[in-house]
Design a protein around this motif. Structure first.
Motif, PDB file in Angstrom:
ATOM      1  N   TYR A  41      40.413  50.630  48.163  1.00  0.00           N
ATOM      2  CA  TYR A  41      39.759  51.612  47.313  1.00  0.00           C
ATOM      3  C   TYR A  41      39.939  53.030  47.852  1.00  0.00           C
ATOM      4  O   TYR A  41      40.409  53.236  48.966  1.00  0.00           O
ATOM      5  CB  TYR A  41      38.273  51.272  47.141  1.00  0.00           C
ATOM      6  N   THR A 180      31.764  43.490  47.587  1.00  0.00           N
ATOM      7  CA  THR A 180      32.548  44.606  47.075  1.00  0.00           C
ATOM      8  C   THR A 180      33.952  44.138  46.722  1.00  0.00           C
ATOM      9  O   THR A 180      34.448  43.141  47.255  1.00  0.00           O
ATOM     10  CB  THR A 180      32.618  45.751  48.100  1.00  0.00           C
ATOM     11  N   ARG A 206      24.437  46.279  40.102  1.00  0.00           N
ATOM     12  CA  ARG A 206      25.902  46.260  40.196  1.00  0.00           C
ATOM     13  C   ARG A 206      26.451  47.591  39.719  1.00  0.00           C
ATOM     14  O   ARG A 206      25.824  48.280  38.899  1.00  0.00           O
ATOM     15  CB  ARG A 206      26.467  45.096  39.391  1.00  0.00           C
ATOM     16  N   GLN A 207      27.602  47.950  40.215  1.00  0.00           N
ATOM     17  CA  GLN A 207      28.180  49.248  39.882  1.00  0.00           C
ATOM     18  C   GLN A 207      29.695  49.160  39.958  1.00  0.00           C
ATOM     19  O   GLN A 207      30.242  48.566  40.891  1.00  0.00           O
ATOM     20  CB  GLN A 207      27.674  50.301  40.870  1.00  0.00           C
ATOM     21  N   MET A 208      30.362  49.734  38.969  1.00  0.00           N
ATOM     22  CA  MET A 208      31.818  49.838  39.016  1.00  0.00           C
ATOM     23  C   MET A 208      32.205  51.305  38.939  1.00  0.00           C
ATOM     24  O   MET A 208      31.649  52.070  38.153  1.00  0.00           O
ATOM     25  CB  MET A 208      32.489  49.056  37.882  1.00  0.00           C
ATOM     26  N   ALA A 220      39.988  50.779  40.561  1.00  0.00           N
ATOM     27  CA  ALA A 220      38.630  50.328  40.292  1.00  0.00           C
ATOM     28  C   ALA A 220      37.964  49.902  41.596  1.00  0.00           C
ATOM     29  O   ALA A 220      38.582  49.259  42.454  1.00  0.00           O
ATOM     30  CB  ALA A 220      38.645  49.155  39.314  1.00  0.00           C
ATOM     31  N   ALA A 222      34.204  48.170  42.918  1.00  0.00           N
ATOM     32  CA  ALA A 222      33.023  47.471  42.431  1.00  0.00           C
ATOM     33  C   ALA A 222      32.146  47.026  43.593  1.00  0.00           C
ATOM     34  O   ALA A 222      32.650  46.666  44.660  1.00  0.00           O
ATOM     35  CB  ALA A 222      33.429  46.252  41.600  1.00  0.00           C
ATOM     36  N   HIS A 224      28.211  44.859  44.104  1.00  0.00           N
ATOM     37  CA  HIS A 224      27.030  44.262  43.495  1.00  0.00           C
ATOM     38  C   HIS A 224      26.189  43.560  44.554  1.00  0.00           C
ATOM     39  O   HIS A 224      26.679  43.197  45.625  1.00  0.00           O
ATOM     40  CB  HIS A 224      27.409  43.270  42.388  1.00  0.00           C
ATOM     41  N   LEU A 239      34.619  38.673  39.375  1.00  0.00           N
ATOM     42  CA  LEU A 239      34.371  40.023  38.875  1.00  0.00           C
ATOM     43  C   LEU A 239      34.016  40.005  37.388  1.00  0.00           C
ATOM     44  O   LEU A 239      33.097  40.709  36.944  1.00  0.00           O
ATOM     45  CB  LEU A 239      35.597  40.909  39.117  1.00  0.00           C
ATOM     46  N   TYR A 243      30.395  41.481  36.328  1.00  0.00           N
ATOM     47  CA  TYR A 243      30.386  42.801  35.693  1.00  0.00           C
ATOM     48  C   TYR A 243      30.612  42.741  34.183  1.00  0.00           C
ATOM     49  O   TYR A 243      30.693  43.779  33.522  1.00  0.00           O
ATOM     50  CB  TYR A 243      31.453  43.694  36.346  1.00  0.00           C
ATOM     51  N   VAL A 250      34.280  49.536  31.446  1.00  0.00           N
ATOM     52  CA  VAL A 250      34.342  48.366  32.319  1.00  0.00           C
ATOM     53  C   VAL A 250      35.041  47.180  31.661  1.00  0.00           C
ATOM     54  O   VAL A 250      35.862  46.514  32.313  1.00  0.00           O
ATOM     55  CB  VAL A 250      32.934  47.988  32.812  1.00  0.00           C
ATOM     56  N   CYS A 257      42.285  43.420  35.041  1.00  0.00           N
ATOM     57  CA  CYS A 257      42.185  43.052  36.455  1.00  0.00           C
ATOM     58  C   CYS A 257      43.314  42.091  36.830  1.00  0.00           C
ATOM     59  O   CYS A 257      43.549  41.094  36.139  1.00  0.00           O
ATOM     60  CB  CYS A 257      40.832  42.402  36.718  1.00  0.00           C
TER      61      CYS A 257
END
Length: 395
Positions: A41, A180, A206-208, A220, A222, A224, A239, A243, A250, A257
């Motif tokens: 990332y 992650t 959770r967050q993306m 991307a 991610a 959670h 994932l 998500y 998203v 993905c």
């Protein structure tokens, strides 16, 4: 003198360069993966690692590989911005000494700076470690044997060297209750929508996050909440399950993905082994100092820790003295960042709608004049000696 470094990630590559370029050591770097890691990332690179990269002469190349980011924008399920934090203010709080760079690109810069005399081997790792009176014998997974004056475990949070020579993983790794993941994909619509922002979903549990890369791809990120310390057999399926309820862009990211083998996935955890060295075996990077993504300086600490270790080896009469000096100087810095990460864990991915609202309010306050300076100091941790002071502290 010969060093065998297990792990061709950020810490291992940084240390290999210093040992060869500055100390003139014979260096062998082993990486169990068959090729350099392409997954990872975007990171904000600042602090002691920035200072070390400048001292090592690699900073201009990092600037070329970095990405301009205007702001971090927290958006709802319809793409409306609920809170934002300008990167220009954050950069000013750090006197401009900040880069946003993909983790694989940071590794690329360090790898390409290595001399051809450094023996870099992929697809091989340690199978057996035998201490000697003045060194270490390492039997590799391909059956070959290497004798070294120093063996370095730079092989990450789940370090094989650490498990073989110092302590089993359950004694060294502290899970922080999150998982992650990171991957890249192609989608022109998403790329155009994100632009030069780092966009994150303003969501509970959770967050993306999405970044647009210069080559047209989208990165991307991610994270959670999860109490499970294990990792899924199929990261892409996990994932999509975790998500799939999120809105905005998203669903497009999840649809694009890539397969499991091209997704980075791990627990959010910290490494805190009882000791960083034993005899002529030493740990560096995430194998001993993983602070977790909640702290935001893992890559920086990896480069700086390698710099301090090499400096101690250059100045000490005995290798063992250098290893003890390195841990004595650097471990307090790492523990400071680890404590900061644990303090902020509940705000990184809020568990309730109430905490989400509090985080929004805090981000709005951070936009006020003077607040960015405080945020920069908070992110950097308590004031510590600068790298050049650490490097000569024991002389």
């Amino acid at each position: 003198m010969r060093a065998v470094i297990c792990g061709a990630g950020i810490a291992g590559l940084a240390l290999a360069g210093r040992l060869y370029d500055v100390l003139g050591w014979d260096v062998v770097v082993l990486e169990k993966a068959p090729r350099p890691r392409a997954e990872g990332y975007m990171i904000d690179f600042f602090g002691p690692g920035y200072d070390a990269a400048e001292a090592m002469g690699v900073l201009p190349w990092l600037r070329e590989l970095s990405h301009p980011v205007s702001e971090a924008a927290f958006v709802d399920e319809h793409g409306r911005c609920r809170a934002r934090l300008g990167y220009d203010r954050f950069a000013r709080s750090l006197n401009g000494r900040l880069l946003s760079i993909m983790r694989p690109d940071l590794e690329l810069a360090l790898r390409e700076r290595l001399s051809f005399a450094v023996d870099l081997r992929f697809g091989v790792g340690p199978a057996r470690i035998d201490p000697r009176s003045q060194g270490v014998r390492v039997t590799l997974t391909d059956g070959s044997v290497l004798d070294a004056d120093l063996l370095v475990g730079a092989d990450g949070l789940h370090s094989t060297v650490r498990a073989m020579a110092l302590a089993e993983e359950r004694r060294c790794v502290r899970h922080l209750g999150h998982h992650t993941a990171a991957f890249t994909f192609d989608d022109p619509l998403v790329h155009a929508e994100v632009g030069d922002r780092f966009c994150l979903t303003d969501t509970v549990d959770r967050q993306m996050g999405l970044y647009a890369l210069r080559d047209g791809r989208v990165a991307a990120f991610a994270v959670h909440r999860s109490a499970d310390p294990g990792r899924p057999e199929d990261a892409r399926a996990a994932l999509r399950h975790e998500y799939g309820s999120l809105g905005w862009l998203v669903p497009r990211a999840l649809a694009a993905c890539p397969p499991h083998s091209r997704v980075y996935y791990d627990q959010v955890a910290q490494a805190d082994p009882p000791s960083w060295s034993r005899g002529r075996v030493v740990l560096v990077g995430d194998s001993c100092q993983a602070v977790s993504l909640l702290a935001g300086q893992g890559a920086s600490l990896a480069v700086a820790g390698a710099y301090v270790l090499a400096d101690q080896l250059a100045g000490a009469r005995r290798v063992e003295d250098a290893l003890r000096g390195y841990e004595r100087l650097w471990r307090p810095v790492v523990r400071d960042r680890q404590r900061a990460a644990r303090r902020t864990a509940r705000w990184f991915v809020p568990a309730t709608a109430g905490r989400l609202r509090v985080r929004r309010a805090a981000l709005r306050l951070a936009a006020l004049p003077g607040a960015s300076r405080l945020a920069g100091l908070s992110t950097a941790g308590r004031r510590r000696p600068v790298l050049r002071q650490l490097a000569v502290a024991s002389r």
